[in-house]
Design an enzyme around this catalytic site. Structure first.
Site, short mmCIF file in Angstrom:
data_model
loop_
_atom_site.label_atom_id
_atom_site.label_comp_id
_atom_site.label_asym_id
_atom_site.label_seq_id
_atom_site.Cartn_x
_atom_site.Cartn_y
_atom_site.Cartn_z
N GLU A 257 -2.68 7.80 7.85
CA GLU A 257 -3.50 8.68 7.01
C GLU A 257 -4.45 9.46 7.89
O GLU A 257 -4.90 8.94 8.93
CB GLU A 257 -4.34 7.86 6.02
CG GLU A 257 -3.60 7.24 4.87
CD GLU A 257 -4.54 6.45 3.96
OE1 GLU A 257 -4.09 6.05 2.87
OE2 GLU A 257 -5.72 6.20 4.33
N ARG B 280 -7.79 -8.01 -9.19
CA ARG B 280 -8.54 -9.27 -9.42
C ARG B 280 -9.94 -8.91 -9.88
O ARG B 280 -10.36 -7.75 -9.79
CB ARG B 280 -8.63 -10.04 -8.10
CG ARG B 280 -9.46 -9.28 -7.08
CD ARG B 280 -9.64 -10.00 -5.78
NE ARG B 280 -10.60 -9.32 -4.94
CZ ARG B 280 -10.31 -8.30 -4.13
NH1 ARG B 280 -9.07 -7.85 -4.04
NH2 ARG B 280 -11.23 -7.70 -3.40
N LYS C 195 0.82 -1.23 0.00
CA LYS C 195 0.00 0.00 0.00
C LYS C 195 0.85 1.27 0.00
O LYS C 195 0.43 2.30 -0.54
CB LYS C 195 -0.97 -0.01 1.19
CG LYS C 195 -1.92 -1.20 1.25
CD LYS C 195 -2.65 -1.44 -0.04
CE LYS C 195 -3.40 -2.77 -0.03
NZ LYS C 195 -3.67 -3.29 -1.37
C1 MV4 Z 1 -9.97 4.59 5.38
C2 MV4 Z 1 -11.20 5.08 5.89
C3 MV4 Z 1 -11.24 6.39 6.37
N1 MV4 Z 1 -10.13 7.15 6.35
N2 MV4 Z 1 -8.88 5.38 5.37
C4 MV4 Z 1 -11.41 0.07 4.81
C5 MV4 Z 1 -10.68 -1.11 4.19
C6 MV4 Z 1 -9.82 -0.50 3.17
N3 MV4 Z 1 -10.53 -0.57 1.89
C7 MV4 Z 1 -9.59 0.91 3.62
N4 MV4 Z 1 -10.73 1.25 4.42
C8 MV4 Z 1 -10.92 2.50 4.90
N5 MV4 Z 1 -9.86 3.33 4.90
C9 MV4 Z 1 -8.96 6.64 5.86
N6 MV4 Z 1 -7.86 7.43 5.83
C10 MV4 Z 1 -12.32 4.23 5.86
C11 MV4 Z 1 -12.18 2.95 5.35
C12 MV4 Z 1 -13.34 2.09 5.31
C13 MV4 Z 1 -13.82 1.56 6.49
C14 MV4 Z 1 -13.14 1.80 7.67
C15 MV4 Z 1 -13.66 1.28 8.82
C16 MV4 Z 1 -14.82 0.53 8.80
C17 MV4 Z 1 -15.45 0.25 7.63
C18 MV4 Z 1 -14.96 0.75 6.45
C19 MV4 Z 1 -15.58 0.47 5.23
C20 MV4 Z 1 -15.06 1.00 4.07
C21 MV4 Z 1 -13.92 1.81 4.10
#
Ligand code: MV4
Length: 472
Positions: A199, A291, A115
């Protein structure tokens, strides 16, 4: 074009790939573990081979799989999703053994799997990323300094993570220090290296992803977006296309950013660029999935493009025969993941024999499923047993059609998430598009549904109880 393809996966995605191969006149080779011997996909494949030992290893042993592929004379391997789909070592071994891996190159898989590397590539290409540290943190102090400037809350993320693994929210310095230590040790254990980055936390984001198709000649298009905000513990429950949040101007901008991201990754084949969209409609690159995704179906339904056939054609060296201006999107599509879980028991998996099965149908209804009457759902795998996909001309029609289809869907013998999904279709916030990634967390009342939604099931349950009481 390939003559024979091995599907290095199981369940509904194996059936999906076999269907695409059949339409392209390609012979198919399935692999299966003991518990999967009676699975639908095994019956549909032209050849099938028992792999093992045990329920899982056979699907993950890259050397044995490539040896089998060479032995049975396949030209290509489709990894599906999960298992080896984003394993750059598997892609590399296929490349070495002269078997086409139906997906991006192993280098792209490796780059997007890290990442920190992915963020760096995006930043250099002008793709907006979430404000964060320059690369992995050098020290805890480095992280504290960043958070002090950026402001809390922040998110600690493992560079080897993704899809919700290796994530920690920190609302103050104490939580940040603790979060970093935990994330680093978990990352070391899960991903083999402990690099983490920080972040700024994006509050109440929408999770919106763009489908990409890229051939081996530099042609890249996007097929619009999917809104995957309805998630429970990072498991997507319901996916929607197009998003009811985006207007055409945002769609255009995010589509261009998604194509830029694919270029930055030297992407070929089908891929997905994930964005976070905040309440002010700013969007930020999250990660790129290398994918085909579980929810590829809803993009297929509104564009009419068979993504798995495109994957196979691109891997076989065919030029993309669709230009960006040819991509038409019509109406809405929604996918509900039907899982053999008991929502009233904290979604505990619920395996066992399917005693009754009746799948819905009619206009705009698609089932990508893996079960049938008398099938025994094994306890070793992911609990998703079917994907119910519906399409409608308007959002309202799509919600109503999904509700009607969930009502029709009969699966007895195991508990499923159907009644829980039906409850969501009734929810006003859902119907009016008022949701973000925190939607399910904020609505525990969605779990108060009547097990036997419709009277016919009540009668069936009571008569079964009476019959059992009298020993019939
Ligand atoms: C985040 C975020 C908010 N702020 N990064 C979730 C898994 C991966 N796809 C990255 N994700 C997130 N990253 C920042 N800087 C919110 C998510 C997020 C999420 C976070 C907590 C609980 C559920 C979530 C569902 C989708 C995305």
């Amino acid at each position: 074009m390939f003559k024979k393809v091995l599907i290095a996966n199981r369940g509904e995605i194996a059936t999906r790939v076999i269907r695409a191969c059949k339409e392209l006149g390609i012979a198919t080779v399935a692999i299966y573990s003991e518990p999967d011997a009676t699975s639908l996909y095994v019956k549909k494949a032209d050849e099938s081979y028992l792999v093992g030992p045990g329920p899982i290893e056979g699907y993950l042993n890259i050397h044995r799989l490539v040896d089998l592929a060479n032995k049975v004379g396949v030209d290509a391997v489709h990894p599906g999703y999960g298992f080896l789909a984003e394993n750059s070592g598997f892609a590399e071994l296929c490349e070495k053994k002269d078997i086409t891996f139906i997906g991006p190159t192993s280098k792209t898989i490796k780059d997007m799997g890290d990442k920190v590397r992915a963020r760096d590539l995006m930043k250099k290409s002008g793709v907006p990323i979430v404000p964060g540290t320059e690369g992995k943190i050098k020290s805890i102090d480095d992280a504290v300094k960043f958070a002090g400037k950026a402001g809390y809350p922040v998110m600690v993320k493992a560079s080897g993570g993704g899809g919700g693994r290796g994530l920690r929210i920190a609302r103050d310095e104490k939580e940040l220090v603790k979060g970093i230590e935990t994330a680093q040790s978990e990352a070391k254990a899960s991903f083999g290296y402990s690099d983490v980055f920080i972040e700024k936390y994006v509050e109440k984001p929408h999770h919106i992803e763009f489908q990409i198709l890229a051939d081996k000649y530099g042609n890249i298009i996007h097929l619009g977006e999917r809104d995957c905000s309805i998630q429970r513990r990072h498991q997507k429950i319901i996916e929607i296309a197009p998003s009811i949040l985006l207007d055409n101007d945002m769609r255009q901008k995010m589509g261009e950013a998604a194509i830029k991201a694919a270029k930055a990754a030297n992407y070929t084949n089908a891929g997905t660029v994930e964005f976070l969209v905040d309440k002010d409609k700013n969007f930020y690159f999250l990660e790129m999935n290398t994918r085909i995704q579980v929810e590829h179906t809803i993009t297929e339904e509104i564009t009419g493009i068979d993504l798995v056939k495109k994957q196979i054609e691109i891997a076989a060296g065919k030029k993309l025969d669709i230009k960006q201006e040819d991509v038409q999107s019509r109406g809405f599509a929604m996918q509900c993941r039907i899982c053999a879980e008991d929502p009233k028991k904290n979604f505990a998996p619920n395996s066992g024999r399917v005693t009754a099965y009746y799948s819905p149908g009619g206009i705009g209804v698609r089932i990508d499923g893996a079960i049938y009457k008398d099938y025994v759902i094994p306890s070793f795998y992911d609990s998703m047993v079917a994907k119910l996909v519906v399409r409608g001309m308007t959002w309202d029609e799509t919600v109503n059609r999904m509700h009607r289809s969930l009502d029709e869907f009969v699966i007895r013998g195991v508990k499923t998430t159907i009644p829980f999904l039906r409850k969501i279709m009734h929810d006003n916030d859902f119907k009016t598009g008022n949701f973000d990634t925190g939607y399910l967390e904020r609505k525990p009342e969605l779990l108060n549904y009547d097990e036997f939604g419709d009277p016919i099931d009540k009668v069936a349950a009571i008569s079964a109880a009476i019959a059992a009481y009298h020993g019939f």
